[in-house]
Scaffold this active site. Structure first.
Site, mmCIF file in Angstrom:
data_model
loop_
_atom_site.group_PDB
_atom_site.id
_atom_site.type_symbol
_atom_site.label_atom_id
_atom_site.label_comp_id
_atom_site.label_asym_id
_atom_site.label_seq_id
_atom_site.Cartn_x
_atom_site.Cartn_y
_atom_site.Cartn_z
ATOM 1 C CB SER A 109 41.398 -23.999 43.614
ATOM 2 O OG SER A 109 42.116 -24.243 42.427
ATOM 3 C CB ILE A 120 33.181 -19.066 40.565
ATOM 4 C CG1 ILE A 120 31.822 -18.671 39.940
ATOM 5 C CG2 ILE A 120 34.339 -18.292 39.945
ATOM 6 C CD1 ILE A 120 31.668 -19.015 38.477
ATOM 7 C CD GLU A 121 39.207 -24.947 40.558
ATOM 8 O OE1 GLU A 121 40.333 -25.373 40.870
ATOM 9 O OE2 GLU A 121 38.443 -25.567 39.781
ATOM 10 C CB ILE A 122 39.400 -17.924 42.243
ATOM 11 C CG1 ILE A 122 38.046 -17.354 41.810
ATOM 12 C CG2 ILE A 122 40.530 -16.932 41.958
ATOM 13 C CD1 ILE A 122 37.610 -16.130 42.570
#
Length: 126
Positions: A109, A120-122
């Protein structure tokens, strides 16, 4: 046991247009307009409805506040490509890539903030 999947969630934001511009330009997420002019971010199989702070739709959370969200988005693109897109849009990655555990198992992440300060974690599968 009943199985549930996320249909939609709501983010309360200070400026819907700025939020849409960020998610569209920095992350490539499409916006949509629905039901009397309401706005949302379209995800694969789900969406994020956007409520204007101070003009939220009823019923709503007890204390809707811009910047109180913390969510993880799974990406179909490699994190390196996501990071390149973020850099091109002038978005700072606060942390990562780091190893985490997501709903479907091990993930890698990166973390960033949207215009309201939502975390916001991607992620991508490890």
């Amino acid at each position: 046991m009943t199985r549930y999947e996320l249909d939609h969630m709501v983010l309360t934001v200070a400026d819907i247009d700025a939020t849409i511009a960020f998610y569209r330009d920095a992350l490539g997420i499409e916006a949509e307009t629905f039901a009397g002019g309401r706005r949302a971010l379209r995800l694969s199989g789900a969406k994020i409805n956007l409520h204007q702070s101070g003009a939220e739709f009823e019923p709503k959370a007890v204390a809707p506040t811009p910047g109180s969200g913390d969510l993880c988005l799974r990406s179909a693109d490699p994190l390196e490509r996501v990071a390149e897109r973020l850099a091109a849009a002038g978005v700072t990655i606060e942390e990562g890539p780091v190893a985490r555990t997501g709903a479907l198992g091990e993930i890698r992440s990166i973390y960033l903030r949207d215009p309201d300060g939502n975390l916001i974690e991607i992620s991508v599968p490890a």
